[in-house]
Design a protein around this motif. Structure first.
Motif, PDB file in Angstrom:
ATOM      1  N   GLN A   1       0.726   5.460   0.203  1.00  0.00           N
ATOM      2  CA  GLN A   1      -0.085   6.630   0.517  1.00  0.00           C
ATOM      3  C   GLN A   1       0.218   7.743  -0.488  1.00  0.00           C
ATOM      4  OE1 GLN A   1      -2.383   6.743   2.830  1.00  0.00           O
ATOM      5  NE2 GLN A   1      -1.932   4.816   3.892  1.00  0.00           N
TER       6      GLN A   1
ATOM      7  N   THR B   1       0.840  -1.195   0.000  1.00  0.00           N
ATOM      8  CA  THR B   1       0.000   0.000   0.000  1.00  0.00           C
ATOM      9  C   THR B   1       0.874   1.244   0.000  1.00  0.00           C
ATOM     10  OG1 THR B   1      -1.734  -1.157   1.221  1.00  0.00           O
ATOM     11  CG2 THR B   1      -1.811   1.244   1.231  1.00  0.00           C
TER      12      THR B   1
ATOM     13  N   GLU C   1      -4.989   5.971  -0.881  1.00  0.00           N
ATOM     14  CA  GLU C   1      -4.154   4.781  -0.899  1.00  0.00           C
ATOM     15  C   GLU C   1      -4.242   4.081  -2.255  1.00  0.00           C
ATOM     16  OE1 GLU C   1      -5.356   2.212   2.236  1.00  0.00           O
ATOM     17  OE2 GLU C   1      -4.373   3.388   3.810  1.00  0.00           O
TER      18      GLU C   1
END
Length: 499
Positions: free
Chosen positions: A205, A203, A210
């Protein structure tokens, strides 16, 4: 004095305005060719997120020409070899999505990205949409198999492990630990390539929330034999770096110097010392690096690596001297580096499959006997050499060219003899149990034996092939061949005295 100072300040201000204006124009530059909706979506975001990549692409031919426009050029002037394209490709620039959206079902690195299916790595198999001939040539070349030819060859796998592993000292003995993949990736595999795999997702940011992206192992890498997540071999970006994919960059010897550098492959060093390199260094700014085909004496006045080995070369009146090839062995008849002895080029690019008389995956035995059935015949060697001769004779007389190749032939024989002499010395150490042949690369006399062929004999042969006399003499050349041999002999005499 005040007037002069005022004029000077005005000139600086005017120059700054010009630079600022030009920079501003670059920043706001738009593709010269129409772009697809998908590529425009990429550009809208990545012009902010990764502006360097976008600006590089905007400078490229890909951003300025559609495949349909490229196809209208005379065949000899084309940079593409496809005769037709997918309908959604024909009339748009070769943009982000046209490259990163290819063959999603084949790519294990494909992921969903804001409504589009994107591949992280653009592979040679993707590039073949426009460049099928180049893809086939490269796929069947030794460069495409550079990783496998290293790691699947037990002898050279041992050399890599011995060279790149961390060592510890216990009871005054050097203990070899395992080589980390990081060590191999930044050394041998940096040029030969890695096998890039997808190990999962992570993941990230971002300002828009996301996003999930693939986790790639042994990445980044631009080695010539890289194995990609779609199973294809190679990296076009090894020579045509992203995102300009410039033919100019690929044609200049600086690009080749990333891997073809002394001490083991001193092609760039010898070239820059040679008369060809002298002319290049002095006149390169006057040459036309973008022209296709490349006219000898008009677009360039001395060969570079590309001119000799793979570019489409024509005479000033357009007669083809050498066809374009992405098989870099096409104009080579003998292999002068990387192996214990110089020998005819292999028939197959998968050199790890070779078995010599002693059952080893090498094109010659340790005593120099060639594995003839795996190597080019005399007739095949002549065919390859004739292609190179045509390039040479576009500037030089036949007597010059004949003399050059006669000298190279002699150098190959003599350097092989110097390697054989060193091999006899290390063989004596093995026979006397003064060294252990189970790993022929980890003891002092063995490493001097390796230096004899991997550094010094290679240097002399490159100097003969490319006319760099100091690399034949004192810069890793004949002096080192002779001195190294003497030191090996002295080492053996010391061992005899100990007994």
């Amino acid at each position: 004095m005040k007037k002069i100072l005022s004029l000077f300040v005005s000139l600086i201000a005017f120059s700054a305005l010009i630079v600022f204006t030009q920079f501003g124009n670059t920043q706001n530059q738009a593709p010269a060719a129409p772009v697809s909706e998908a590529t425009q979506a990429c550009l809208d975001c990545h012009s902010t997120v990764s502006p360097g990549l976008v600006q590089d692409w905007l400078s490229s031919r890909h951003s300025k020409t559609t495949p349909q426009q490229a196809l209208k050029k005379p065949k000899l002037e084309r940079r593409i070899t496809a005769e037709s394209f997918p309908a959604n490709f024909e009339s748009v620039a070769v943009g982000c999505y046209e490259c990163h959206g290819q063959n999603p079902d084949l790519h294990k690195d494909n992921f969903e990205h804001f409504g589009y299916k994107i591949n992280v790595i653009v592979s040679p198999n993707d590039c073949q949409t426009c460049h099928p001939t180049e893809f086939q040539q490269y796929t069947n070349s030794k460069k495409a198999f550079a990783l496998d030819n290293l790691r699947k060859n037990s002898i050279f796998h041992t050399l890599v492990e011995t060279t790149t592993s961390v060592k510890e000292v216990k009871d005054s003995k050097i203990m070899q630990l395992n080589s980390s993949h990081f060590a191999k990736n930044e050394t041998c595999y940096g040029c030969h390539g890695t096998e890039v795999r997808v190990s999962g997702m992570r993941t990230v940011q971002t300002d828009v929330g996301e996003i999930q992206v693939p986790v790639l192992t042994d990445w980044p890498n631009q080695g010539v034999g890289r194995i990609n997540p779609d199973g294809s071999k190679g990296a076009c970006t090894a020579c045509h770096p992203r995102h300009s994919f410039s033919i100019e960059i690929a044609r200049k010897p600086y690009t080749c110097s990333q891997c073809h550098l002394e001490p083991d492959v001193p092609a760039y060093n010898v070239y820059m010392e040679s008369k060809h390199g002298n002319i290049f260094a002095s006149k390169e700014k006057e040459w036309n690096w973008e022209a296709v085909p490349w006219k000898v004496g008009v677009d360039f006045r001395a060969p570079t690596c590309a001119a000799c080995h793979n570019s489409l070369i024509v005479s000033p009146d357009g007669e083809v001297i050498a066809e374009r090839t992405h098989d870099f062995g096409d104009r080579l008849w003998v292999r002068i580096f990387g192996l214990i002895y110089a020998h005819p080029q292999p028939k197959s690019p998968e050199t790890y499959l070779i078995k010599n008389k002693d059952g080893l995956p090498l094109p010659t035995t340790f005593s120099g006997e060639p594995a003839t059935e795996h190597l080019l015949s005399i007739e095949e060697q002549k065919t390859h050499q004739d292609k190179m001769r045509r390039v040479c004779q576009s500037c030089h007389s036949s007597s010059w060219v004949n003399g050059h190749f006669e000298k190279l032939d002699s150098t190959i024989v003599e350097t092989n003899q110097m390697t054989l002499a060193a091999t006899k010395l290390v063989q004596k150490a093995w026979d006397k149990k003064w060294a252990d042949p189970s790993n022929p690369f980890d003891e002092a006399i063995e490493q001097k034996w390796v230096a004899q062929w991997l550094f010094y004999a290679n240097s002399v042969r490159y100097a003969a092939a490319m006319s760099g006399p100091d690399y034949a003499a004192f810069k890793n050349g004949w002096w080192e061949l002779t001195n190294n041999l003497q030191e090996m002999s002295d080492w053996l005499k010391m061992q005899e005295k100990k007994k």
